[in-house]
Write an enzyme that holds these catalytic residues in place. Structure first.
Site, short mmCIF file in Angstrom:
data_model
loop_
_atom_site.label_atom_id
_atom_site.label_comp_id
_atom_site.label_asym_id
_atom_site.label_seq_id
_atom_site.Cartn_x
_atom_site.Cartn_y
_atom_site.Cartn_z
CE1 TYR A 2 6.51 6.48 12.07
CE2 TYR A 2 6.35 8.83 12.52
CZ TYR A 2 6.45 7.79 11.62
OH TYR A 2 6.50 8.05 10.27
CD GLU A 40 -2.78 -0.77 2.62
OE1 GLU A 40 -2.29 -0.12 3.57
OE2 GLU A 40 -3.87 -1.34 2.68
N GLY A 41 0.23 2.36 -0.27
CA GLY A 41 0.83 3.67 -0.03
C GLY A 41 2.20 3.86 -0.65
CG LEU A 57 8.60 -6.36 7.84
CD1 LEU A 57 8.24 -5.18 6.96
CD2 LEU A 57 9.95 -6.95 7.42
N GLY A 112 4.96 2.26 -0.11
CA GLY A 112 5.56 0.97 -0.49
C GLY A 112 5.07 0.52 -1.86
NE ARG A 115 1.18 -5.90 9.35
CZ ARG A 115 0.80 -4.85 10.06
NH1 ARG A 115 0.90 -4.87 11.38
NH2 ARG A 115 0.29 -3.78 9.47
#
Ligand SMILES: NC(=O)c1ccc[n+]([C@@H]2O[C@H](COP(=O)([O-])OP(=O)(O)OC[C@H]3O[C@@H](n4cnc5c(N)ncnc54)[C@H](OP(=O)(O)O)[C@@H]3O)[C@@H](O)[C@H]2O)c1
Length: 265
Positions: free
Chosen positions: A156, A18-19, A67, A21, A40
Site C-alpha cells: 500500500y 463513502e468517506g 477499479l 470520496g 463497486r
C-alpha cells in the site's frame, strides 16, 4: 473566477460512495459541478447520488465498476465516451495491513491495479481530452504512508508513493496547458474504511485523525497551487520531523513500530 469557471462542469470520482470520496462528491456538488460517481457496490452509490440530486441542482450518474479490474480504466472511458469530463478525482485504494508475504499474489495484483495501474491509465484516458480543451484537473489521493517505508503496509505504502510521484510529475508537464494535477497526501482520516480497521491509539506518534471534509476542503483549496501537499497541521508537523530532521532509518522504524502497535501485529 469560481472553481466551476476555472475547471469545468463535470467531475468523475473513482471511489465515491463513502468517506473521502463522498466528501469530494458533496463539496463538488455544492460548487455546482455535475458528477459521475464510481464504486463497486451500487446501493451506497445510488443513495449518495439521490441525496445530492435532492440537495443541489446538478446531474449525478452512477457507474458500478471494480477499479482493481485490469480493464477498469478502459471500461470507464468507454462508459463515459462522448462526455467532457473536466475533473478526475481518483480516491479508491486497496490496503492490506499485515505481513507482506501473507498476502496472495492475487491480492498484490489487485492492489497494484486499483492503486497504480487504473489511476495511471484513467489519468491518461481522461487527461488527454482535458489537455486538448486546455482546461481540467486531476486529483490523486496519496498518503503519508508513501513518504517512507511503512512496515506492515508495504505494498500500500509503495503504491501511494507511486501516486504522489505520478501526480507531481504531471503537475509539471501539464501546468502550462491548463490542467492542474495534485497529489493529496492524507494522514489518518475517519472514513468507514479506516474505522473498520479498528486502529488502537498507542503512542506519541499515533496519528491525529482528520475528517473527510477537512481533507477535501484543503485539497480543493490547494489544487493549482502545488504539485502535492500533506493534509492538516499535525500531519505536516509529523512529516517535517520524520522527513527533514530524522535519519531515514528512524523514520521507517517509527512508521513500522506505530503500525505494529496500532494493529497489535
Ligand atoms: N482513510 C485514511 O485514513 C487514509 C489515510 C491516508 C490516505 N488515504 C487515501 O484516501 C483514499 C480514500 O481512502 P479510504 O480507504 O478511507 O476510502 P474512502 O474515502 O472511504 O472511499 C472508499 C470508496 O472507494 C470505493 N472503492 C474501494 N475499492 C474500490 C474498487 N476496487 N473499485 C471501485 N471502488 C472502490 C468504495 O466503495 P465500494 O466499496 O462500494 O467499492 C468507497 O466508495 C485512498 O486513496 C487512501 O489511500 C486514506
Amino acid at each position: 473566477m469560481t472553481w466551476k469557471e476555472k475547471y469545468g462542469t463535470l467531475a468523475l470520482i473513482a471511489g465515491a460512495s463513502e468517506g473521502i470520496g463522498a466528501a469530494f462528491a458533496t463539496q463538488l456538488a455544492a460548487a455546482g459541478i455535475n458528477l459521475i460517481l464510481v464504486a463497486r457496490r451500487p446501493e451506497p452509490l445510488e443513495k449518495l447520488a439521490a441525496a445530492l440530486r435532492e440537495q443541489y441542482v446538478i446531474a449525478v450518474d452512477c457507474i458500478t465498476c471494480d477499479l482493481a479490474d485490469p480493464q477498469a480504466a478502459q471500461q470507464l472511458a468507454a462508459a463515459t465516451s462522448g462526455r467532457e469530463i473536466d475533473v478526475l478525482v481518483y480516491n479508491a485504494a486497496l490496503s492490506y495491513i499485515g505481513p507482506f508475504e501473507k498476502n496472495t499474489i492475487a491480492q498484490h495484483t489487485q492492489l497494484a491495479n486499483a492503486n497504480m495501474i487504473t489511476p495511471m491509465l484513467l489519468t491518461q484516458l481522461l487527461g488527454e481530452p482535458m489537455l486538448q480543451r486546455g482546461r481540467g484537473a486531476v486529483i490523486l489521493m496519496a498518503s503519508l504512508a508513501g513518504f517512507q517505508g511503512s512496515g506492515f503496509l508495504a505494498a500500500y505504502a509503495a503504491s501511494k508513493a507511486f501516486d504522489r510521484v505520478l501526480a507531481e510529475s504531471l503537475w509539471y508537464e501539464w501546468r502550462d496547458r491548463g490542467v492542474d494535477v495534485i497529489a493529496c497526501c492524507a494522514g489518518a482520516t475517519s472514513t468507514p474504511n479506516y474505522i473498520n480497521t479498528k486502529p488502537q491509539k498507542t503512542s506519541l506518534f499515533a496519528p491525529v485523525v482528520q475528517s473527510p471534509d477537512e481533507v477535501v476542503s484543503e485539497c480543493l483549496r490547494r489544487l493549482g497551487t502545488t504539485p502535492s501537499f500533506i493534509t492538516g497541521t499535525g500531519n505536516k508537523l509529523a512529516s517535517f520531523l520524520m522527513q527533514r530532521l530524522m535519519p531515514r532509518r528512524s523514520a521507517v522504524t517509527i512508521m513500522g513500530d506505530n503500525t505494529r502497535q496500532m494493529y497489535r501485529l
